[in-house]
Design a protein around this motif. Structure first.
Motif, PDB file in Angstrom:
ATOM      1  N   VAL A   8       0.838  -1.198   0.000  1.00 41.10           N
ATOM      2  CA  VAL A   8       0.000   0.000   0.000  1.00 41.10           C
ATOM      3  C   VAL A   8       0.875   1.251   0.000  1.00 41.10           C
ATOM      4  O   VAL A   8       1.912   1.292   0.663  1.00 41.10           O
ATOM      5  CB  VAL A   8      -0.901   0.005   1.259  1.00 41.10           C
ATOM      6  CG1 VAL A   8      -1.747   1.271   1.327  1.00 41.10           C
ATOM      7  CG2 VAL A   8      -1.780  -1.224   1.303  1.00 41.10           C
ATOM      8  N   SER A  48      -9.448   3.090  -2.143  1.00 43.37           N
ATOM      9  CA  SER A  48      -8.807   3.954  -1.156  1.00 43.37           C
ATOM     10  C   SER A  48      -9.616   3.982   0.142  1.00 43.37           C
ATOM     11  O   SER A  48      -9.059   3.870   1.233  1.00 43.37           O
ATOM     12  CB  SER A  48      -8.639   5.369  -1.704  1.00 43.37           C
ATOM     13  OG  SER A  48      -7.996   6.198  -0.762  1.00 43.37           O
ATOM     14  N   LEU A  51      -9.230   0.557   1.888  1.00 42.26           N
ATOM     15  CA  LEU A  51      -7.905   0.440   2.504  1.00 42.26           C
ATOM     16  C   LEU A  51      -7.778   1.322   3.744  1.00 42.26           C
ATOM     17  O   LEU A  51      -7.072   0.970   4.688  1.00 42.26           O
ATOM     18  CB  LEU A  51      -6.810   0.800   1.496  1.00 42.26           C
ATOM     19  CG  LEU A  51      -6.569  -0.210   0.384  1.00 42.26           C
ATOM     20  CD1 LEU A  51      -5.648   0.385  -0.677  1.00 42.26           C
ATOM     21  CD2 LEU A  51      -5.991  -1.505   0.935  1.00 42.26           C
ATOM     22  N   LEU A  61      -4.936   6.355  -0.568  1.00 44.76           N
ATOM     23  CA  LEU A  61      -4.347   5.024  -0.497  1.00 44.76           C
ATOM     24  C   LEU A  61      -4.506   4.283  -1.811  1.00 44.76           C
ATOM     25  O   LEU A  61      -5.541   4.385  -2.473  1.00 44.76           O
ATOM     26  CB  LEU A  61      -5.001   4.234   0.625  1.00 44.76           C
ATOM     27  CG  LEU A  61      -4.683   4.766   2.024  1.00 44.76           C
ATOM     28  CD1 LEU A  61      -5.766   4.392   3.002  1.00 44.76           C
ATOM     29  CD2 LEU A  61      -3.335   4.272   2.473  1.00 44.76           C
ATOM     30  N   ALA A  63      -3.277   0.393  -3.835  1.00 45.69           N
ATOM     31  CA  ALA A  63      -2.658  -0.927  -3.762  1.00 45.69           C
ATOM     32  C   ALA A  63      -1.652  -1.031  -4.902  1.00 45.69           C
ATOM     33  O   ALA A  63      -2.008  -0.884  -6.065  1.00 45.69           O
ATOM     34  CB  ALA A  63      -3.713  -2.014  -3.864  1.00 45.69           C
TER      35      ALA A  63
END
Length: 70
Positions: A8, A48, A51, A61, A63
């Motif tokens: 992340v 986002s 996460l 955020l 991945a």
């Protein structure tokens, strides 16, 4: 349930940080399955927000890598 390791990238008020988290998910709870959902660029805001439940204090955020843990 499936377990995944996710790399992340997130931003807080001071800096951008990269870290790894491990999550357990039920793939059928995600449209098209978990890997397709998290990798779909049109889901950027939803990913986002999802996460953020695992990374409090961070915004924007994303991945950067998702691996199934066997």
């Amino acid at each position: 349930m499936e377990n995944y390791s996710i790399r992340v990238t997130g931003r807080n008020k001071q800096h951008v940080k990269q870290f790894s988290i491990e999550v357990s998910v039920e793939p059928k709870n995600f449209p098209g399955g978990f890997l397709q959902w998290i990798g779909n660029s049109s889901n950027k805001a939803a990913v986002s927000a999802w996460l953020a439940t695992f990374c409090p204090g961070y915004e924007e955020l994303s991945a950067n890598g998702v691996n199934l843990i066997r």
